[in-house]
Design a protein around this motif. Structure first.
Motif, PDB file in Angstrom:
ATOM      1  N   ASP A  20       0.836  -1.205   0.000  1.00  0.00           N
ATOM      2  CA  ASP A  20       0.000   0.000   0.000  1.00  0.00           C
ATOM      3  C   ASP A  20       0.869   1.252   0.000  1.00  0.00           C
ATOM      4  N   ASP A  21       0.389   2.271  -0.701  1.00  0.00           N
ATOM      5  CA  ASP A  21       1.142   3.520  -0.792  1.00  0.00           C
ATOM      6  C   ASP A  21       1.186   4.281   0.524  1.00  0.00           C
ATOM      7  N   ASP A  22       0.339   3.885   1.505  1.00  0.00           N
ATOM      8  CA  ASP A  22       0.339   4.616   2.775  1.00  0.00           C
ATOM      9  C   ASP A  22       1.334   4.026   3.774  1.00  0.00           C
ATOM     10  N   GLY A  23       2.158   3.041   3.352  1.00  0.00           N
ATOM     11  CA  GLY A  23       3.217   2.544   4.206  1.00  0.00           C
ATOM     12  C   GLY A  23       4.177   3.686   4.537  1.00  0.00           C
ATOM     13  N   TYR A  24       4.624   3.784   5.777  1.00  0.00           N
ATOM     14  CA  TYR A  24       5.338   4.983   6.195  1.00  0.00           C
ATOM     15  C   TYR A  24       6.657   5.184   5.453  1.00  0.00           C
ATOM     16  N   GLN A  25       7.270   4.099   4.918  1.00  0.00           N
ATOM     17  CA  GLN A  25       8.529   4.273   4.186  1.00  0.00           C
ATOM     18  C   GLN A  25       8.350   5.106   2.915  1.00  0.00           C
TER      19      GLN A  25
ATOM     20  N   THR B 130       5.040  -4.704  11.706  1.00  0.00           N
ATOM     21  CA  THR B 130       3.798  -4.071  11.267  1.00  0.00           C
ATOM     22  C   THR B 130       2.849  -3.848  12.434  1.00  0.00           C
ATOM     23  N   ARG B 131       2.686  -4.875  13.271  1.00  0.00           N
ATOM     24  CA  ARG B 131       1.772  -4.762  14.401  1.00  0.00           C
ATOM     25  C   ARG B 131       2.244  -3.686  15.376  1.00  0.00           C
ATOM     26  N   PHE B 132       3.549  -3.682  15.688  1.00  0.00           N
ATOM     27  CA  PHE B 132       4.079  -2.701  16.626  1.00  0.00           C
ATOM     28  C   PHE B 132       3.948  -1.284  16.066  1.00  0.00           C
ATOM     29  N   THR B 133       4.163  -1.129  14.759  1.00  0.00           N
ATOM     30  CA  THR B 133       4.040   0.196  14.149  1.00  0.00           C
ATOM     31  C   THR B 133       2.617   0.709  14.264  1.00  0.00           C
ATOM     32  N   ILE B 134       1.638  -0.164  14.043  1.00  0.00           N
ATOM     33  CA  ILE B 134       0.224   0.230  14.177  1.00  0.00           C
ATOM     34  C   ILE B 134      -0.069   0.658  15.611  1.00  0.00           C
TER      35      ILE B 134
END
Length: 408
Positions: free
Chosen positions: A138-143, A252-256
Motif C-alpha cells: 500500500d502507498d500509505d506505508g510509512y517508508q 507491522t503490528r508494533f508500528t500500528i
C-alpha cells in the motif's frame, strides 16, 4: 539554536540471496571487530573522531577486510561510544570501555547507494551487493513518504541482522519548513506543557492522567518470541522463511500500535490546548529501565518520532528533557521532596508529605514542570518571564515568577 534539518528513520527489510547473506554477515563481523579495535586503542584517553581516526585507522585496515570508508566509520562509532561513556560518567553513572556486540554496520552515502527502483547497493568486505527493499504494497506505508518525496535526502544508515533477516534503518533528512521553525521556537509565551513519562507496564503516561498501556505490545512481543524460538529449533529452510514472515508481522503490528499511541497523545495535547509536549530524554533509557527489551527501547524512540512529526501540523513543539529524579521527586505543589524510597514499583508515596499517586503519573507531572521551568528561563523579558500552564487530570499547575509552581 534550531536544528536546520528534520531527521527521520525508515526501517525496511532487505531481500537477499544466500551469497549476499554471507557477504553481509562477514561485513558485520569485520565492522564489529573494527569498532572494538578502535575502542581498545582509544580508551580511556581519546574520544574525539579527529583523534581516534588516525590512531586506529591503519590497524583496522591491516587486521580486517573492511574498505577504507568503513574503517573510518568504525573509528567514528568508537569515538561516539567513548564520548557517551564520558557523558554517563559525568552524570554519576557507572561506565566502562565500550564493547561492540550488536550485529550492525553503519553505511553512509559513500558505502550505500539508493536507486529509483527501490534497491540499494551496499559495500561489503568483497565488493558491493545490490538488494531490493521489501516495501509495503500500500502507498500509505510509512517508508513511502521518504522514498517518494524529493525533499528527503538519504543520510547515514544502519544495517542490522535479526532472526536470520537483514533490516536497513535508513536515515533521511530534509530542511525544516517555516512552520516547523515557528513550532520549534523556545518561547514560553502563552505556553501550555504536556509531560509524557515512558515505561514498560505503561507505554506512556501523560501529566493530564492519560494512561497508554504497554500490555498489548508486551503480549505480542512474547508471542512472537515464542514463535521464533519454536521455528529456530526446527532449523529448516522453511522455518527460516517463516521467521522472516514473523519479523515482518511483528514490525507491522508494533508500528500500528505506536501510531495509535501517538494519536492518543496528540489528541490529549489538542484537547488541553498544549503548545509543547515534553518527553523524558531517551539517551540513557537502557540504564533507567534495565528490564526494558530492545523492542521497548525501539518503541520509545518510534513513539517520540511519530508524535514529533505529527505535532508539526498543529504547531506543537515536541522536546526531550533530562529525567533526573523525576521518578523519585514528589510532584505535590508545596513539596518537591526527593528520595529513592518515595517510589515502590508502580506506587509513589512521599516520605515527607504523604502525597500518594501512581508513580508514572507523578513522573509525568515532574517532566512537565521541568520543561516549563526551562521554557521560562529561555523567555527573555523585562518582567522576569511569563507563566506556563500544566494541565493535570484535575485542575492545573502554573510555573511562574522565578520558577515557582502554584495550583492553577
Amino acid at each position: 539554536m534550531t536544528e536546520e534539518y528534520v531527521r527521520r528513520t525508515a526501517v525496511t527489510r532487505l531481500s537477499v540471496s544466500d551469497e549476499q547473506r554471507a557477504l553481509l554477515e562477514a561485513t558485520i563481523d569485520a565492522y564489529r571487530d573494527g569498532c572494538q579495535m578502535a575502542a581498545d586503542m582509544a580508551w580511556p584517553n581519546t574520544k574525539s573522531k579527529s583523534d581516534v581516526q588516525p590512531l586506529a585507522y591503519d590497524t583496522i585496515r591491516e587486521e580486517t577486510e573492511l574498505g577504507s570508508q568503513h574503517a573510518i566509520l568504525a573509528t567514528h562509532q568508537a569515538a561516539e561510544a567513548i564520548t557517551g561513556c564520558y557523558e554517563r560518567r559525568s552524570k554519576g553513572l557507572k561506565t566502562s570501555k565500550p564493547r561492540f556486540t550488536a550485529p550492525t554496520v553503519t553505511y553512509d552515502t559513500r558505502t550505500m547507494t539508493l536507486f529509483e527502483n527501490n534497491a540499494v547497493s551496499l559495500a561489503t568486505v568483497d565488493g558491493r551487493v545490490r538488494c531490493s527493499l521489501v516495501l509495503p504494497q500500500d502507498d500509505d506505508g510509512y517508508q513511502w513518504q521518504f522514498l517518494n518525496d524529493e525533499r528527503w535526502e538519504l543520510t547515514e544508515s544502519t544495517l542490522t541482522a535479526r532472526d536470520g533477516a537483514y533490516y536497513l534503518h535508513m536515515g533521511f533528512r530534509r530542511f525544516r519548513t517555516e512552520q516547523e521553525r515557528e513550532a520549534d521556537k523556545e518561547t514560553a509565551e502563552d505556553g501550555t506543557v504536556l509531560g509524557v513519562d515512558l515505561g514498560v507496564n505503561n507505554l506512556a503516561v501523560t501529566s493530564t492522567g492519560l494512561f497508554i498501556s504497554g500490555g498489548e505490545l508486551t503480549h505480542w512481543q512474547n508471542e512472537y518470541e515464542k514463535r521464533r524460538g519454536s521455528l529456530q529449533q526446527t532449523g529448516t529452510r522453511w522455518a527460516h522463511e517463516a521467521m522472516q514472515r514473523v519479523g515482518r508481522k511483528e514490525e507491522t503490528r508494533f508500528t500500528i500500535l505506536l501510531h495509535e499511541a501517538s494519536n492518543a497523545i496528540l489528541a490529549e495535547a489538542r484537547e488541553n490546548g498544549c503548545t509543547h509536549i515534553a518527553f523524558e530524554e531517551l539517551t540513557d533509557i537502557r540504564e533507567r529501565l534495565p528490564w526494558a527489551t530492545w523492542q521497548h527501547r525501539w518503541a520509545f524512540r518510534k513513539l517520540y518520532e511519530f508524535v514529533s512529526y505529527k505535532a508539526v501540523e498543529d504547531g506543537i513543539s515536541v522536546r526531550q528533557i533530562p529525567p533526573n529524579y523525576t521518578s523519585q521527586q514528589c510532584s505535590h505543589t508545596d513539596c518537591g521532596f526527593t528520595h529513592e524510597d518515595n517510589r515502590d514499583g508502580g506506587s509513589f508515596e512521599c516520605l515527607k508529605c504523604g502525597y500518594s499517586v501512581h508513580a508514572d503519573y507523578n513522573a509525568a507531572k515532574n517532566i512537565a514542570v521541568k520543561y516549563a521551568k526551562k521554557l521560562r528561563r529561555s523567555h527573555k523579558s523585562s518582567d522576569g518571564g511569563v507563566s506556563v500552564d500544566i494541565p493535570l487530570n484535575s485542575g492545573s499547575l502554573i510555573v511562574e515568577g522565578p520558577g515557582t509552581v502554584v495550583p492553577g
